[in-house]
Design a protein around this motif. Structure first.
Motif, mmCIF file in Angstrom:
data_model
loop_
_atom_site.group_PDB
_atom_site.id
_atom_site.type_symbol
_atom_site.label_atom_id
_atom_site.label_comp_id
_atom_site.label_asym_id
_atom_site.label_seq_id
_atom_site.Cartn_x
_atom_site.Cartn_y
_atom_site.Cartn_z
ATOM 1 N N THR A 127 -4.885 10.554 -0.450
ATOM 2 C CA THR A 127 -6.647 11.024 -1.478
ATOM 3 C C THR A 127 -7.452 11.660 -0.123
ATOM 4 O O THR A 127 -7.404 11.550 1.312
ATOM 5 C CB THR A 127 -7.629 9.791 -1.492
ATOM 6 O OG1 THR A 127 -6.623 9.128 -2.451
ATOM 7 C CG2 THR A 127 -8.605 10.017 -2.080
ATOM 8 N N ASN A 187 -4.122 5.781 -9.799
ATOM 9 C CA ASN A 187 -3.492 5.127 -9.653
ATOM 10 C C ASN A 187 -2.178 4.446 -10.580
ATOM 11 O O ASN A 187 -1.794 3.887 -10.392
ATOM 12 C CB ASN A 187 -4.913 4.211 -10.358
ATOM 13 C CG ASN A 187 -4.625 2.695 -10.109
ATOM 14 O OD1 ASN A 187 -5.070 2.168 -9.661
ATOM 15 N ND2 ASN A 187 -4.340 1.886 -11.528
ATOM 16 N N ARG A 191 -6.220 -0.708 -6.491
ATOM 17 C CA ARG A 191 -6.137 0.353 -5.350
ATOM 18 C C ARG A 191 -5.866 1.202 -4.859
ATOM 19 O O ARG A 191 -4.391 1.321 -5.403
ATOM 20 C CB ARG A 191 -6.436 0.342 -3.256
ATOM 21 C CG ARG A 191 -6.657 1.066 -2.369
ATOM 22 C CD ARG A 191 -6.586 -0.293 -0.719
ATOM 23 N NE ARG A 191 -7.072 1.234 -0.148
ATOM 24 C CZ ARG A 191 -6.048 1.860 1.252
ATOM 25 N NH1 ARG A 191 -4.767 1.800 0.710
ATOM 26 N NH2 ARG A 191 -6.094 1.975 1.525
ATOM 27 N N VAL A 192 -5.924 3.246 -5.052
ATOM 28 C CA VAL A 192 -5.222 4.419 -5.261
ATOM 29 C C VAL A 192 -4.851 4.350 -4.110
ATOM 30 O O VAL A 192 -5.201 4.471 -2.755
ATOM 31 C CB VAL A 192 -6.008 5.250 -5.362
ATOM 32 C CG1 VAL A 192 -5.123 6.354 -5.450
ATOM 33 C CG2 VAL A 192 -6.782 5.202 -6.491
ATOM 34 N N ASN A 193 -3.249 4.373 -4.214
ATOM 35 C CA ASN A 193 -2.692 4.158 -2.890
ATOM 36 C C ASN A 193 -1.520 5.348 -2.579
ATOM 37 O O ASN A 193 -0.588 6.004 -1.499
ATOM 38 C CB ASN A 193 -1.610 3.577 -2.921
ATOM 39 C CG ASN A 193 -2.699 1.591 -2.170
ATOM 40 O OD1 ASN A 193 -3.058 1.865 -1.574
ATOM 41 N ND2 ASN A 193 -1.476 0.868 -3.526
ATOM 42 N N TYR A 240 -9.181 3.475 -1.452
ATOM 43 C CA TYR A 240 -8.528 4.806 -1.703
ATOM 44 C C TYR A 240 -8.417 4.600 -0.294
ATOM 45 O O TYR A 240 -7.812 3.868 0.833
ATOM 46 C CB TYR A 240 -9.343 5.802 -1.669
ATOM 47 C CG TYR A 240 -10.247 6.111 -3.673
ATOM 48 C CD1 TYR A 240 -9.595 6.795 -4.087
ATOM 49 C CD2 TYR A 240 -11.691 5.687 -3.542
ATOM 50 C CE1 TYR A 240 -10.165 7.191 -6.208
ATOM 51 C CE2 TYR A 240 -11.997 5.740 -4.928
ATOM 52 C CZ TYR A 240 -11.393 6.264 -6.195
ATOM 53 O OH TYR A 240 -12.064 6.813 -6.991
ATOM 54 N N ARG A 241 -6.887 5.703 -0.538
ATOM 55 C CA ARG A 241 -5.450 5.944 0.346
ATOM 56 C C ARG A 241 -6.319 7.165 1.921
ATOM 57 O O ARG A 241 -6.249 8.270 0.929
ATOM 58 C CB ARG A 241 -4.655 6.191 0.674
ATOM 59 C CG ARG A 241 -3.477 6.474 1.136
ATOM 60 C CD ARG A 241 -1.826 6.455 1.673
ATOM 61 N NE ARG A 241 -1.622 6.979 2.368
ATOM 62 C CZ ARG A 241 -0.150 7.127 2.131
ATOM 63 N NH1 ARG A 241 0.678 7.485 0.858
ATOM 64 N NH2 ARG A 241 1.133 8.197 2.433
ATOM 65 N N SER A 294 -8.705 9.865 -9.750
ATOM 66 C CA SER A 294 -8.521 8.236 -9.560
ATOM 67 C C SER A 294 -7.305 7.851 -10.043
ATOM 68 O O SER A 294 -6.694 7.016 -10.396
ATOM 69 C CB SER A 294 -10.152 7.573 -10.284
ATOM 70 O OG SER A 294 -10.429 8.588 -8.854
#
Length: 375
Positions: free
Chosen positions: A319, A179, A314-316, A341-342, A175
């Protein structure tokens, strides 16, 4: 940074003899009768495991087998990291780094790495403070460890882009990689979603029910987390020189978190495969001197600050979620995960619990390969 150097496991026979003697000399406590596994590690199962270690587990032969792996060490940000590096014959696919958690080790992903290396380079890292990586002189949390892994992949091994897969703590490292390093991290694949990273975003009845269920389970199962987060040094003195104690502390979690549909804890611990797996994982920490240090990531997590990503984070990167049959950390509702997450791939696994690399390696490899095709 330093160039990687080939690594071999070398353990003096005298050290293995001392472990054997400690196993033989262990004084078993007198315990009240209880239903197996309801009060922790089951004594009968543990006695069987110790008997297996003493009479059917060849420590030197097992270590020689591990030396067949293409393993290396390199200095990264002042810390020596141990890793297995399998290079693909054609090298066309994006490389992937495989990240373990606790109480596991790099051993979880050796079979996965061998399979994936048919089409891509694969790196299996021993996290700092575990395996044959260095023990950090200061506390390290998962974000700091993720930065060390990224430096290994990009600066030491020279990969411009890569995929990160993780289970348990490895999922949290993945994660942070997604990020903090989106230009180089092509995608992340995770088999666990940390409640700490998504709890603040919970909405609606279904998500609230999931969070309440996790908290109820954690109230029963979370003593290990509280101890390793708050008083890790006390535990260090208990585990560092007790093969039976360390075996019990870790085996209980392997049994509690693995897929209940694949047998009861007593049935699993009676199988030769699980016996070898649990003993070897414990032996690795004893000969590497990491029985205590492997738990410090819990305290390091608290040191790194508030749980989860910075406010609004937010993880873009793409995922993929491997929704395992994990009795302790079941996947949250997809709606919740997608706020953080995306999510571009979500796979419900038919088998396998908290340790996909050893419980469902074939499913994990196929899932990873399908995810990688679109990156």
């Amino acid at each position: 940074m330093s160039q990687p150097k080939e690594f071999r496991i070398e353990v003096p026979q005298a050290r293995l003899d001392r472990i054997t003697q400690r196993l033989k000399d262990y004084e078993w406590p007198e315990l009240p009768r209880s239903e197996p596994w309801k009060m922790g590690t089951d004594e009968a199962s543990l006695r069987g495991l110790v008997d297996h270690w003493l009479h059917r587990f060849d420590m030197q032969a097992q270590l020689r087998r591990l030396n067949e792996q293409p393993q290396w060490r390199a200095e990264v940000n002042g810390l020596g990291l141990h890793f297995v590096h399998r290079r693909s014959a054609d090298g066309k696919g994006l490389p992937v780094v495989l990240l373990h958690g606790w109480p596991g080790s790099y051993l979880e992903y050796l079979e996965v790495a061998e399979t994936l290396a048919r089409g891509r380079d694969v790196v299996v890292v021993s996290l700092p403070n575990t395996g044959f990586s260095d023990k950090s002189p200061t506390l390290m949390g998962p974000r700091a460890m993720a930065h060390a892994v990224h430096a290994l992949m990009t600066e030491v091994l020279g990969y411009p882009r890569y995929i990160a897969h993780g289970s348990d703590w490895g999922s949290i490292l993945a994660s942070w990689l997604g990020n903090d390093f989106p230009p180089q991290v092509a995608g992340i694949h995770m088999s666990m979603i940390s409640p700490r990273f998504v709890a603040a975003a919970v909405q609606g009845p279904e998500e609230q029910q999931w969070l309440a269920g996790f908290r109820e389970r954690f109230e029963d199962d979370g003593a290990y987390f509280r101890q390793q987060t708050s008083r890790p040094h006390t535990l260090a003195f208990l585990l560092g020189d007790s093969p039976v104690g360390l075996l019990s502390w870790q085996a209980e979690k392997f049994m509690a978190w693995s897929d209940p549909g694949m047998g009861t804890p007593s049935e699993k611990m009676a199988s030769p495969e699980w016996k070898d797996r649990l003993v070897l994982n414990t032996l690795l920490q004893l000969v590497g001197g990491t029985a205590a240090s492997a738990t410090l990531i819990y305290r390091g997590l608290a040191m790194e600050g508030a749980p989860g990503f910075p406010a609004g984070g937010r993880v873009n990167v793409p995922t993929a979620i491997a929704a395992m049959r994990d009795p302790a950390f079941p996947a949250p509702p997809r709606s919740l995960v997608e706020r953080i997450y995306r999510v571009e791939r979500w796979t419900e696994y038919a088998r396998g619990g908290h340790f996909p690399g050893i419980e469902a390696s074939d499913l994990l490899c196929a899932d990873l390969e399908d995810f990688a095709k679109d990156l």
